[in-house]
Structures are given as C-alpha cells and as structure tokens.
Design a protein around this motif. Sequence first.
Motif, PDB file in Angstrom:
ATOM      1  N   THR A   8       0.818  -1.217   0.000  1.00  0.00           N
ATOM      2  CA  THR A   8       0.000   0.000   0.000  1.00  0.00           C
ATOM      3  C   THR A   8       0.853   1.268   0.000  1.00  0.00           C
ATOM      4  N   SER A   9       2.030   1.233   0.592  1.00  0.00           N
ATOM      5  CA  SER A   9       2.987   2.334   0.518  1.00  0.00           C
ATOM      6  C   SER A   9       4.374   1.773   0.780  1.00  0.00           C
ATOM      7  N   THR A  14      -0.740  -4.994   3.126  1.00  0.00           N
ATOM      8  CA  THR A  14      -2.026  -5.481   3.626  1.00  0.00           C
ATOM      9  C   THR A  14      -2.206  -6.906   3.144  1.00  0.00           C
ATOM     10  N   PRO A  42      -2.455  -2.737   7.441  1.00  0.00           N
ATOM     11  CA  PRO A  42      -1.172  -3.179   6.885  1.00  0.00           C
ATOM     12  C   PRO A  42      -0.146  -3.467   7.967  1.00  0.00           C
ATOM     13  N   THR A  84       3.192   0.734  -5.402  1.00  0.00           N
ATOM     14  CA  THR A  84       1.892   0.594  -4.751  1.00  0.00           C
ATOM     15  C   THR A  84       0.998  -0.315  -5.579  1.00  0.00           C
TER      16      THR A  84
END
Length: 313
Positions: free
Chosen positions: A74-75, A98, A105, A117
């Motif tokens: 996610t990042s 996640t 996450p 991402t």
Amino acid sequence: MTQAPLSAPLDIGFDYTRSLGPTLSRFVTGLAQRRILGARGDDGRVHVPPPEYDPVTGRALSELVEVAHTGTVTSWCRQPEPLAGQPLSHPFTWAFITLDGADTPMLHAVDADDVHTGMRVRARWADTGGDGVRDIVCFGPEDSEPVLGPREADDLTMLTTPINLSYRHSASPEESRYLRGLAEGKLLGQRCPACRKVYIPPRGACPTDGVPTEEEIELPDRGIVTTFCIVNVPFLGQRITPPYVAAYILLDGADIAFLHLVLGCAADEVRMGMRVEAAWKPRSEWGTTLENIDHFRPTGEPDAPYDSFAGHL
C-alpha cells in the motif's frame, strides 16, 4: 590554539527478553509454524499484527484469525544502504503490506528492485522458526516465492530480541577539555561565577543560574562517598563478580558527585561519608576517558561528617 571537540562512535547493545502474554504468544507461535494470525476487532476489522486491545474500544481481543501469506503493497520507502541488523544486507524496500484477509497493513521488507503501490507480494520464510516477526525474512514478488505449508513448532511464551544502538557522540568544548585533561591525569571542573558551585564533568553553563561556567578548576582525585548501591545481581557483560559497590563520589572542592566503582574493601564496609581516592590504571592505558580511573578505594581517613556532604546527595 582552540582544539576541535572530541567525538567517538558509541555502540550500545543488549538482549531484551520479554514474556509475550496470551495474544502475542499465539501470534509468535503461529509465525514459528508458518502461519500469520490477526486479531478481529469489535468493528469486524482484522488487525495484523494482532493488538492485545481493540484500538477503538480498548477491549481485550481474544479472537485470532489466520490470514494469507500474500498481500498488497500500500505504501513503500526504499532502503538503498541497509544498516546492521536489518532484514537484508543488500538494498531493499520497506513497505506497508495489507495481507489477504487483513484490513490493516503490517510493515516489513520487500526484496525486489521495482516495488510499487499495488504490487502483489508473498512472505519469504526463514529456515527455522521461533524468532518472532523475523521468522518472515522478507516479502518478495508473489509469483517468485514458493508456496510453503505449515510446520511443527512448540508454543512460545518468551521472546529474546537483540537491541542495538550505534551513533557518534560529539562532546562539547567543555567536555572535550575535561576528557583531554583525563588523558593527562587531571580532573577538570568548572565554577559558576554566580553561585560559585564547581561542576564535574563541566556542563558549560550552570543549571541553577543559567550562566556560562568559564573558570576552570583542577580538582584532587580524593573525595567522599555520598550514596552507594551494592550490586548483587549478575548480568550479561559484567566485568566484576558481585557483590561490589557503585557509588557517587564527591571530589574535594566539587559540588556535584559522579558515579564510579568503590573497591579495595568488602562491599558491606562501604558507607556514606567514607573517604576514598582514585586508583588510576597504568599511564600506558590512559585515554580520553574516565575509565583511566579503574576504581576508588578507601583512604583510611576518618569519615566525613554528614553535614559536610548532605547538600550534595
């Protein structure tokens, strides 16, 4: 000629052992078995790693559910120069991942050149278990990691984690003169021009009056035990066999005591007011450190009266 302040690398390390409690024990045991568990919160969300208490309601969580070894980035943040103790020794990426079946996450390393991402990743497991979250070495691209099933592992209730801190300490100009003085066998303090108190090691400014302490004072290597502690408990890296005494020594002419060892007598003979003197190491072993003084030892003089050091406790 003004000398540059001294600086030196400092490394602090120890093994921290903790009891895990019911929630983290199940999580760590699951990792040793190649299973990843999350905790279901009161709002239905699954948190990985599992918190012991619901982050919204504060209720103790007990329902753990298994999630997948795969997930989505996610990042992320690149780590181009890994540090000692990090998951990988070559450049890698820190990422929030996640996992499938989770709603929050978890942070871990991703071993891939092109991390982005939305990237799909899979856990890469260590050959042996029982090392907590480090049982997952890192994550890699989903299609490049083998699918591994669970393995046998006993329940884990304790976990030992190495703690390390490495940094460079730069001494102030006043501290540097104090340290260089030690290399010459001198104990240098500074006097406050307002309250006339003498501080050793020097601080550069009086903590009471807030004014610079520029007057330098050479102090003798004799003083008084103000307070002390008898060390009876052994610990990792201990250089002296217990029992022994760590004491605050108030040098003659100083207004603040510093911590050092008191040896040369039985531990139960050390007392407040005892007169002591420095036992210096051989000059060939001296450096810019208070360790030039191996310890303090009794002088055999009469004890100092309590009121002579009571204000310096």
